[in-house]
Design a protein around this motif. Sequence first.
Motif, PDB file in Angstrom:
ATOM      1  N   LEU A 243       0.877  -1.131  -0.023  1.00  0.00           N
ATOM      2  CA  LEU A 243       0.119   0.076  -0.033  1.00  0.00           C
ATOM      3  C   LEU A 243       0.776   1.359   0.080  1.00  0.00           C
ATOM      4  O   LEU A 243       2.169   1.223   0.400  1.00  0.00           O
ATOM      5  N   SER A 244       0.193   2.190  -0.283  1.00  0.00           N
ATOM      6  CA  SER A 244       0.842   3.564  -0.480  1.00  0.00           C
ATOM      7  C   SER A 244       1.347   4.267   0.986  1.00  0.00           C
ATOM      8  O   SER A 244       2.185   5.318   1.154  1.00  0.00           O
ATOM      9  N   ASP A 245       0.961   3.574   2.166  1.00  0.00           N
ATOM     10  CA  ASP A 245       1.536   4.000   3.476  1.00  0.00           C
ATOM     11  C   ASP A 245       2.324   3.374   4.010  1.00  0.00           C
ATOM     12  O   ASP A 245       2.870   3.394   5.196  1.00  0.00           O
ATOM     13  N   GLN A 263       0.827   4.605  -4.637  1.00  0.00           N
ATOM     14  CA  GLN A 263       2.263   4.870  -4.513  1.00  0.00           C
ATOM     15  C   GLN A 263       2.953   3.777  -3.856  1.00  0.00           C
ATOM     16  O   GLN A 263       3.863   4.049  -3.089  1.00  0.00           O
ATOM     17  N   SER A 264       2.574   2.434  -4.466  1.00  0.00           N
ATOM     18  CA  SER A 264       3.317   1.293  -3.785  1.00  0.00           C
ATOM     19  C   SER A 264       4.433   1.112  -3.799  1.00  0.00           C
ATOM     20  O   SER A 264       5.343   0.793  -2.913  1.00  0.00           O
ATOM     21  N   GLY A 265       5.128   1.490  -5.125  1.00  0.00           N
ATOM     22  CA  GLY A 265       6.614   1.041  -5.236  1.00  0.00           C
ATOM     23  C   GLY A 265       7.601   2.245  -4.666  1.00  0.00           C
ATOM     24  O   GLY A 265       8.323   1.917  -3.835  1.00  0.00           O
ATOM     25  N   PRO A 266       7.032   3.404  -4.592  1.00  0.00           N
ATOM     26  CA  PRO A 266       8.081   4.620  -3.869  1.00  0.00           C
ATOM     27  C   PRO A 266       7.971   4.274  -2.421  1.00  0.00           C
ATOM     28  O   PRO A 266       8.795   4.327  -1.719  1.00  0.00           O
ATOM     29  N   ALA A 267       6.579   3.731  -1.687  1.00  0.00           N
ATOM     30  CA  ALA A 267       6.385   3.313  -0.609  1.00  0.00           C
ATOM     31  C   ALA A 267       7.469   2.352  -0.024  1.00  0.00           C
ATOM     32  O   ALA A 267       7.839   2.464   0.995  1.00  0.00           O
ATOM     33  N   GLY A 268       7.516   1.476  -1.040  1.00  0.00           N
ATOM     34  CA  GLY A 268       8.549   0.339  -0.656  1.00  0.00           C
ATOM     35  C   GLY A 268       9.848   0.876  -0.455  1.00  0.00           C
ATOM     36  O   GLY A 268      10.813   0.416   0.212  1.00  0.00           O
ATOM     37  N   GLY A 269      10.054   1.650  -1.318  1.00  0.00           N
ATOM     38  CA  GLY A 269      11.558   2.036  -1.726  1.00  0.00           C
ATOM     39  C   GLY A 269      11.959   3.024  -0.205  1.00  0.00           C
ATOM     40  O   GLY A 269      13.034   3.028   0.419  1.00  0.00           O
ATOM     41  N   VAL A 270      10.916   3.844   0.426  1.00  0.00           N
ATOM     42  CA  VAL A 270      11.138   4.576   1.736  1.00  0.00           C
ATOM     43  C   VAL A 270      11.095   3.537   2.785  1.00  0.00           C
ATOM     44  O   VAL A 270      12.061   3.698   3.614  1.00  0.00           O
ATOM     45  N   GLN A 271      10.319   2.357   2.638  1.00  0.00           N
ATOM     46  CA  GLN A 271      10.612   1.251   3.862  1.00  0.00           C
ATOM     47  C   GLN A 271      12.034   0.878   3.712  1.00  0.00           C
ATOM     48  O   GLN A 271      12.590   0.660   4.874  1.00  0.00           O
ATOM     49  N   GLY A 307      13.753   6.826  12.063  1.00  0.00           N
ATOM     50  CA  GLY A 307      13.410   5.601  11.525  1.00  0.00           C
ATOM     51  C   GLY A 307      11.770   5.599  10.982  1.00  0.00           C
ATOM     52  O   GLY A 307      11.142   4.465  10.599  1.00  0.00           O
ATOM     53  N   ASN A 308      11.146   6.528  10.989  1.00  0.00           N
ATOM     54  CA  ASN A 308       9.580   6.724  10.924  1.00  0.00           C
ATOM     55  C   ASN A 308       9.619   7.815   9.472  1.00  0.00           C
ATOM     56  O   ASN A 308       9.810   8.783   9.750  1.00  0.00           O
ATOM     57  N   PRO A 309       9.375   7.355   8.430  1.00  0.00           N
ATOM     58  CA  PRO A 309       8.823   8.024   7.246  1.00  0.00           C
ATOM     59  C   PRO A 309       7.543   8.965   7.717  1.00  0.00           C
ATOM     60  O   PRO A 309       6.717   8.567   8.367  1.00  0.00           O
ATOM     61  N   MET A 310       7.741  10.104   7.123  1.00  0.00           N
ATOM     62  CA  MET A 310       6.575  11.054   7.468  1.00  0.00           C
ATOM     63  C   MET A 310       5.247  10.727   6.647  1.00  0.00           C
ATOM     64  O   MET A 310       5.508  10.185   5.548  1.00  0.00           O
ATOM     65  N   HIS A 311       4.096  10.654   7.169  1.00  0.00           N
ATOM     66  CA  HIS A 311       2.868  10.416   6.507  1.00  0.00           C
ATOM     67  C   HIS A 311       2.096  11.634   6.160  1.00  0.00           C
ATOM     68  O   HIS A 311       2.207  12.584   6.754  1.00  0.00           O
ATOM     69  N   ALA A 312       1.023  11.354   5.291  1.00  0.00           N
ATOM     70  CA  ALA A 312       0.140  12.208   4.800  1.00  0.00           C
ATOM     71  C   ALA A 312      -1.001  11.389   4.466  1.00  0.00           C
ATOM     72  O   ALA A 312      -1.247  10.510   4.425  1.00  0.00           O
ATOM     73  N   ASN A 313      -2.233  12.436   4.579  1.00  0.00           N
ATOM     74  CA  ASN A 313      -3.753  11.734   4.005  1.00  0.00           C
ATOM     75  C   ASN A 313      -4.275  12.282   2.874  1.00  0.00           C
ATOM     76  O   ASN A 313      -5.351  12.039   2.818  1.00  0.00           O
ATOM     77  N   PRO A 334      -4.380   7.222   2.984  1.00  0.00           N
ATOM     78  CA  PRO A 334      -3.128   7.381   3.682  1.00  0.00           C
ATOM     79  C   PRO A 334      -1.768   6.989   2.868  1.00  0.00           C
ATOM     80  O   PRO A 334      -2.061   6.044   2.039  1.00  0.00           O
ATOM     81  N   VAL A 335      -0.830   8.004   2.984  1.00  0.00           N
ATOM     82  CA  VAL A 335       0.245   7.609   2.075  1.00  0.00           C
ATOM     83  C   VAL A 335       1.553   8.064   2.743  1.00  0.00           C
ATOM     84  O   VAL A 335       1.666   8.917   3.795  1.00  0.00           O
TER      85      VAL A 335
END
Length: 706
Positions: A243-245, A263-271, A307-313, A334-335
């Motif tokens: 998921l995007s979040d 935004q699933s791919g970029p979310a994986g990159g951030v993780q 260690g925590n990415p910023m999130h938005a809604n 949620p992203v």
Amino acid sequence: MANGYRLGVDIGGTFTDLVMVDLSNGKLFDEKVLTTPDDPSLGVIEGVEKILKANNIHPSKLKHIIHGTTLVANAIIERRGSKVALITTQGFRDIQEIGTELRYDTYDLFMEMPVPLVTRLWRYEVSERIRADGQIITALDESSVVEVARAIASSDVDAVAVSLLHSYQNPSHERRIREILKQEAPNAIVCISSDVMPEIGEYERTSTTICNAYVLPTFTRYLARLTRRFHEMGIDKELYLMLSDGGTVHESTAAIYPIRLVQSGPAGGVQAAAAINKVVADGDSQGDILCFDMGGTTAKACLVEDGNPMHANEFEVARIFRGKKGSGIPLKIPVIDMIEIGAGGGSIAHLDNLDLIQVGPQSASADPGPACYGLGGLGATVTDADLILGYLAADNFLGGDMQLDIEASKAAVKNTIADPLGLSIVDAAWAIHETVNESMAQAAAIHALEKAKRITDYTMIPIGGAGPVHACNIALKLNLSKIVCPPGAGVASALGFLVSPTSFTTVQGGSVPLSRLNFKKAIRQILDMEAQGRKLITAAGESESSIGVKVLASMRYIGQGYNVEVGMTKAVLIAEDAEAIRQLFEAVYLTQFGRIEPDMAVEIVSWRVVTAGPTPEIDLAVARSVPQSDDCSKGHRQIYFGPKNGFVSAPVYARSKVQVGREFVGAAIFEERESTIVVPPGSHSHVDKALNLIINLPVKDEVEFS
């Protein structure tokens, strides 16, 4: 430890990336193949077959597959979704055009806005009205709904989006419309806004529901094709999606809410970047990081703190002008909070009407790809420029599996940029490279400033196939002193899928002043949301006892239009301590805006409950084996480091053979199958225990790389 393998698969605009982990010893295996735009599942199957064959693994050994895809975003951007009808409250038929009436360019009299996904012909109004507190003012006229449903049934509409006024407070009318549609138009897929995103904001809620309906038929057909082909290969395991979040869900959940995968791919990159940062410097975090993800089509940046990415809604897709907020289609989902900051390797350079070089948003994609791919592309792309400047080796792309044609790159740059501007091919290639880097550096700095952060306090982790190529140049422009380049950066998004927890965010809107909050009602609502989330997480295979729960309230001062996310404990709610909640809100507000308003009333706009299973652990310090050899040299290559330095003879190293503790001084190239790291003159680099290349950059004035 368990036997078998877990596999992460990320479909990008140009490449499909795969990372597989051996559950018995934690070793990682990578693969990268060209994306197949006409049917992305073909590229996935090719990549899976390739990674299994290369490592002599039978398909039945795969225990878990996590997938991320650009299919959802691309369907909206390229307008390749299904035909959708909209049913809304009488008087709100044109909400897509009206929007919020905000202008992304105040002075442009001919400002272009996104064309609605649902044409006016297929927008229907029904008589009904619900008040903002959920009370019914006008009962639903079911006969008009039946009439609309029959019209839809006799058309070629694939899906129906239902978004009624204030349905987030009272979904009864939307649910009844869904029942009637199932009776009268059984072949149409129905999405109701009170399920997709039950939150305040008619325009954004309607837009999100329409987009979900628009991509749902395409997405479900794609899932069916992919799972069928997996079964034909002998893989009978269930599929999970990113998921995007930053959470993963079972395919059955993703098939209901495909818009959450945008935004699933970029979310994986951030993780992945967050996981990589944990093992830097003997497991001690390096602090805050800037994740810079540059792939074949776009580049994105995200700030990660502790260690925590910023999130938005909220998120915008299909922007008419990249970087201009308000020029796209708004989504309330949620992203992970990222900014698209520039072009990717396949983005095409061109001259505007002032003969200034612009790069993107048009992309050569995977078909035909950059000119150097030799597949028919004629435009000068960023990859073509990087090849001309010596950053890429024509005979080492994808580990030598793909031969690049440098003469084709030179011809493309010459014909489209160099000759029209009277430049040499090298100067034109450098101009393309600099244009991309400058725009990305500026966007990243502005993004940090908007979050009240100072970009120079961050360490960059570049990922994506093109990220390590451009990272040092961009970092110098941002005055960053350190870069952490992980092994396998080119497939980091797929790695991120393997280190992301099964997670789902449940949302419920309904504005209420804090002074009038019914605590018992709020607790019941939160417990219901938690139960819904737990059901989804346990259905995905996690045990009930392993599930963690986080409660968030979206809050603001009454009269404001922007909200902040406030972490909430059940203890505060049970104690019915309104003053404690206000203090929690003001602490967050002060951090973000630098001031508070003690005399202004506060309201809660919506609740969010995040339920999540345990985060999978991969010991990145031992995940990639390195042959015990000191000989990692591949010779030297002429690399262009700007007009001041010109071409420099820089040593080239095989990244896969570089040993822990090895130090390097000055300019260098580190090549691996998935990406290439370009290190400028004056740098000092070393390899840490997890095989990350730590680059300490020179003072900006010491190098003409910008």
